[in-house]
Design an enzyme around this catalytic site. Structure first.
Site, mmCIF file in Angstrom:
data_model
loop_
_atom_site.group_PDB
_atom_site.id
_atom_site.type_symbol
_atom_site.label_atom_id
_atom_site.label_comp_id
_atom_site.label_asym_id
_atom_site.label_seq_id
_atom_site.Cartn_x
_atom_site.Cartn_y
_atom_site.Cartn_z
ATOM 1 C CG HIS A 133 -2.053 -0.957 1.144
ATOM 2 N ND1 HIS A 133 -2.753 -1.408 2.237
ATOM 3 C CD2 HIS A 133 -2.629 -1.565 0.070
ATOM 4 C CE1 HIS A 133 -3.702 -2.243 1.855
ATOM 5 N NE2 HIS A 133 -3.645 -2.350 0.548
ATOM 6 C CD GLU B 130 -5.120 -11.266 -12.099
ATOM 7 O OE1 GLU B 130 -5.241 -10.372 -11.251
ATOM 8 O OE2 GLU B 130 -6.055 -12.015 -12.443
ATOM 9 N NE ARG C 240 0.095 -7.813 -3.222
ATOM 10 C CZ ARG C 240 -0.856 -7.113 -3.840
ATOM 11 N NH1 ARG C 240 -0.680 -6.752 -5.093
ATOM 12 N NH2 ARG C 240 -1.949 -6.778 -3.226
ATOM 13 C CB CYS D 268 -3.342 -3.337 -16.158
ATOM 14 S SG CYS D 268 -3.892 -4.952 -15.569
#
EC number: 2.7.3.9
Length: 563
Positions: free
Chosen positions: A196, A423, A457, A494
């Protein structure tokens, strides 16, 4: 093993995520509630567990409303993650855990801390995107406790001068309201290239380095130089030299910001630069930038707070707001619901999955509820007809050619172009066969990296793996791009990797035909691509693909481009 986190006597390094150079004094963020305030509060002297739970409810609502208010003032990624945090603060499961702890005789503060710890453990064990929400949970815990004990909410202190913000990690509520004039760079110990913090820093356009182990040991007020391109945080630099570097970086960024498109390489190869959007306001704002359309409309973000599925007509109205600004000949790529995992939607997602990041999410939701997909496609088709905007539709989390074919059949029946997200590694490896049944592919580098490297992540110790410059990830991208070139069909990117001007040159060299990103990143990427020939892009791709690790890949491309 080579990782991007290293240090010397006067410097340390992490993963660079937003380019640029900044210098200034270190300002630490330690957002903990005062132990003295907690001690004075004690058990709160409530009459019973019900009274204590009522106090928790009041605090949780106040925290959720704060998140919602910040989301209303924010745009794009910041609004998305703040809205998700508001939902998490209101979570019934969290409230039930607090209530159970209160009934067992715990005081409110311990009850909240214990409940959050329970969910932290659950989310951490789930891994994947759910583990990313641990930072949000900790932020909610601190804010609820602060409200209970009567302290101001924790967060980023207001700098008295332009400063470098240094933290273990930053919650969305910390980063969304930052003033780039006062916070000139971000450095965190935790997080990876798709955290984030990284996403919002990119939206704000300030240099950012994440996963920089040891950065909290830098003394408060110490003068440091942060290089968001190399990932180096340097102490003890000569102030005059640092000032010259910052000025040169500022000049280059201003030069990039003045780029107005259209995008092409220096020798005239046209490139489509597109925007990632979440709703009507973000689409309207992005439409004023030099973009050729929208490469990723995240439809699920329109429905995070909806308990019931909107009707086809309601959906058509929502989608029309996004499509309308692009009825001037540009196009919009609409992604069907990517609900599940870290984006639960009450009317769509399943509860109780052991590992939702690898569970029923995205396209898989339609397997047991085909009407959900049919109604959404009807809404998209109605919006396309109403606005006259060229509309492409793609599905997330596609693993097999059969899934792609079934989806394409439904989309084509409604007169729209059909594509799928790449993905899952299987989709990349079968890209040539996917393109036999769909019109285009779009690579979501965030999830592709996570699934290819089997690395959460948000795991700081694994930040070197969750990097789109990883050789294996670049190979999967190259395989997919080559399939598009052979088939004569578009293949875009993207994910967050598209917003990296350095990596963008290599992606174009691999055969990628479009790059979609936060609107704030479009000008720097377009300006960078305009400085290089396609032959140089191909050389950048070769250099990146031949490197042994992400840092070596970055260095090889930087050297090639003369950075």
């Amino acid at each position: 093993m080579t990782t991007p986190a290293s240090s010397s006597a006067n410097s340390l390094s992490g993963t660079p995520v937003v380019p640029g150079v900044a210098a200034g004094p270190v300002l630490h963020v330690r957002g903990e509630v005062s132990p003295d305030a907690i001690a004075r509060f004690g058990d709160g002297d409530f009459a019973d567990a019900e009274a204590a739970l009522a106090a928790y409810d009041e605090a949780a609502v106040a925290v959720a409303e704060t998140f919602s208010a910040k989301a209303a003032d924010a745009q794009g990624a910041a609004a998305e993650v703040l809205t998700a945090s508001a939902g998490l603060a209101r979570d019934k499961g969290l409230r039930s855990a607090v209530a159970k702890n209160l009934q067992s005789g715990q005081g409110p503060v311990k009850a909240v801390q214990g409940a959050v710890e329970q969910f932290v453990t659950i989310f951490t064990n789930m891994g994947g995107l759910m583990a990313e929400r641990v930072t949000d949970l900790r932020d909610i815990e601190r804010r609820v406790v602060a409200h209970l004990v009567g302290e101001p909410p924790p967060g980023v202190p207001t700098p008295s001068e332009p400063s470098i913000l240094v933290a273990e990690d930053l919650a969305p509520s910390d980063t969304s309201g930052l003033d780039p004039a006062l916070v000139t760079a971000l450095v965190t110990e935790r997080g990876g290239a798709t955290s984030h913090t990284a996403i919002i820093a990119r939206q704000l356009g300030i240099p950012c380095v994440v996963g920089a182990a040891g950065c909290m040991e830098i003394p408060a007020g110490a003068f440091v130089v942060v290089d968001g391109e190399t990932g180096v945080v340097e102490q003890g630099a000569d102030p005059d030299e640092a000032s010259a570097r910052v000025e040169e970086s500022r000049r280059l960024r201003e030069e990039l910001a003045s780029w107005n498109g259209p995008a092409s390489t220096s020798d005239g190869l046209p490139i489509k630069l597109l925007a990632n959007v979440a709703d009507g306001p973000s689409a309207a704002s992005a439409g004023t930038e030099p973009v050729q359309g929208v490469g990723l409309f995240r439809t699920e973000l329109c429905f995070l707070n909806r308990k019931d599925e909107p009707s086809v007509e309601e959906q058509a109205d929502i989608y029309s707001d996004v499509l309308s600004p692009y009825s001037d000949g540009r196009y919009v790529v609409v992604r069907t619901l990517d609900a599940g995992s870290d984006k639960p939607i009450a009317f769509a997602t399943q509860e109780g999955e052991e590992n939702p990041a690898l569970g029923v999410r995205g396209l898989r939701l339609s397997f047991g509820n085909p009407g959900l997909m049919d109604r959404q496609l009807d809404g998209i088709a109605a919006a396309a007809e109403r606005t006259g905007t060229e509309t492409w539709v793609m599905a997330p989390m596609v693993a097999t050619v059969a899934e792609a074919a079934d989806f394409a059949e439904k989309v084509h029946a409604r007169g729209l172009k059909a594509g799928v997200m790449v993905e899952i590694p299987s989709a990349a490896l079968l890209a040539h066969r996917m393109l036999e049944v769909v019109d285009f592919l779009s690579i979501g580098t965030n999830d592709l990296t996570q699934y290819a490297m089997a690395a959460d992540r948000m795991a700081t110790d694994l930040a070197h793996l969750t990097d789109p410059w990883q050789p294996a990830v670049l190979q999967l991208i190259a395989i997919t791009a080559h399939a598009g070139v052979e088939a004569g069909k578009p293949v875009g990117v993207c994910g967050e990797a598209a917003a990296d001007p350095l990596l963008a040159t290599a992606l174009i060299g691999m055969g990628i035909s479009s790059l979609s990103m936060a609107a704030r990143a479009v000008r720097p990427v377009g300006a960078q691509l305009g400085k290089v020939s396609f032959e140089t892009c191909e050389a950048a791709a070769e250099a990146a693909l031949g490197a042994p690790d992400p840092m070596a890949a970055r260095a090889a491309v930087r050297e090639l481009l003369g950075h």
